[in-house]
Design a protein around this motif. Sequence first.
Motif, short mmCIF file in Angstrom:
data_model
loop_
_atom_site.label_atom_id
_atom_site.label_comp_id
_atom_site.label_asym_id
_atom_site.label_seq_id
_atom_site.Cartn_x
_atom_site.Cartn_y
_atom_site.Cartn_z
N TYR A 83 0.86 -1.19 0.00
CA TYR A 83 0.00 0.00 0.00
C TYR A 83 0.89 1.23 0.00
O TYR A 83 1.83 1.33 0.80
N ASP A 116 -6.70 -2.99 0.64
CA ASP A 116 -7.69 -2.33 -0.20
C ASP A 116 -6.95 -1.24 -0.98
O ASP A 116 -6.67 -0.16 -0.46
N ALA A 141 -10.39 -13.09 1.24
CA ALA A 141 -11.35 -13.67 0.30
C ALA A 141 -11.14 -15.18 0.20
O ALA A 141 -10.01 -15.66 0.25
N TYR A 151 -5.59 1.52 8.13
CA TYR A 151 -5.37 0.73 6.91
C TYR A 151 -6.54 -0.23 6.73
O TYR A 151 -7.11 -0.72 7.70
N LYS A 152 -6.89 -0.50 5.50
CA LYS A 152 -7.96 -1.44 5.20
C LYS A 152 -7.40 -2.61 4.40
O LYS A 152 -6.62 -2.41 3.46
N TYR A 153 -7.80 -3.82 4.78
CA TYR A 153 -7.39 -5.00 4.04
C TYR A 153 -8.56 -5.97 3.99
O TYR A 153 -9.58 -5.77 4.66
N TRP A 154 -8.45 -6.99 3.17
CA TRP A 154 -9.55 -7.94 2.98
C TRP A 154 -9.03 -9.37 2.98
O TRP A 154 -7.85 -9.64 2.76
N LYS A 167 -15.97 -12.65 0.56
CA LYS A 167 -14.92 -11.67 0.81
C LYS A 167 -15.36 -10.79 1.97
O LYS A 167 -16.53 -10.40 2.06
N GLN A 168 -14.42 -10.49 2.85
CA GLN A 168 -14.73 -9.65 4.00
C GLN A 168 -13.60 -8.64 4.19
O GLN A 168 -12.42 -8.98 4.04
N GLU A 169 -13.97 -7.38 4.52
CA GLU A 169 -12.98 -6.33 4.70
C GLU A 169 -12.76 -6.04 6.18
O GLU A 169 -13.67 -6.20 6.99
N PHE A 170 -11.54 -5.59 6.51
CA PHE A 170 -11.17 -5.30 7.89
C PHE A 170 -10.43 -3.98 7.97
O PHE A 170 -9.85 -3.53 6.98
N GLU A 171 -10.46 -3.38 9.15
CA GLU A 171 -9.72 -2.15 9.39
C GLU A 171 -8.58 -2.42 10.36
O GLU A 171 -8.73 -3.18 11.32
#
Length: 220
Positions: A77, A196, A139, A134-137, A150-154
Amino acid sequence: MSVVMRRILAGVCLGVFLNAGAMAALAQQQGADDDSDTAAKKAKKDEEWGDRSLRLKAVKAEGPCPYVKVLYDAARYHEFKDDKETTSAAQWTGEINGIESECAYKGTDPIQVGMDISFSLGRGPEAEGQTKVYKYWVAVTERDSAVLAKQEFELPVTFAPGQERVDLNTRLQGIYIPRKDISVSGSNFEVLVGFDVTPQMAAFNREGKHFRYVTNAEKK
């Protein structure tokens, strides 16, 4: 693959629980100079995480685990002021260093996957403030095929004054992949992890470009 199997896979459930307490403990651990304090925090981490890992590994997997990996295009990122890809214009950076994972399943039970993800996060000279979310996922996919869930996390990170980089690990557990029958093994699936990122960031990564802060200890 049969229509019935595809319907089963289409209903896959991705439920992930983030051990925020362990992550915070590890984040605070970075930069600590006192060896005894570091040892105490490591013991606390082992205590917090230990029972989770043991519970998962207690159910022996009756076949191979899903492939777990970082998606190359989303492994890093980078935010640069005015899109100038230079050290002096850097705002926020991040890198997924690696993943350690394990799985468990038997009979027709769902496949359970747990993982530890290692991050390096950076704060550049053009960053505003001391905190970045930061955002990541994560899947789940059919191997080399469609995304099933798929799920996103902070990932909030606070940098100390003058601190350019924070290294931390986070634990994800509770990824469940339903199976039609015992013939469906973990090798049918992949679990992918990534930041992300914008299309520009993905292109930056795809071109093999790399930007990472080096700590004072690493410079010695």
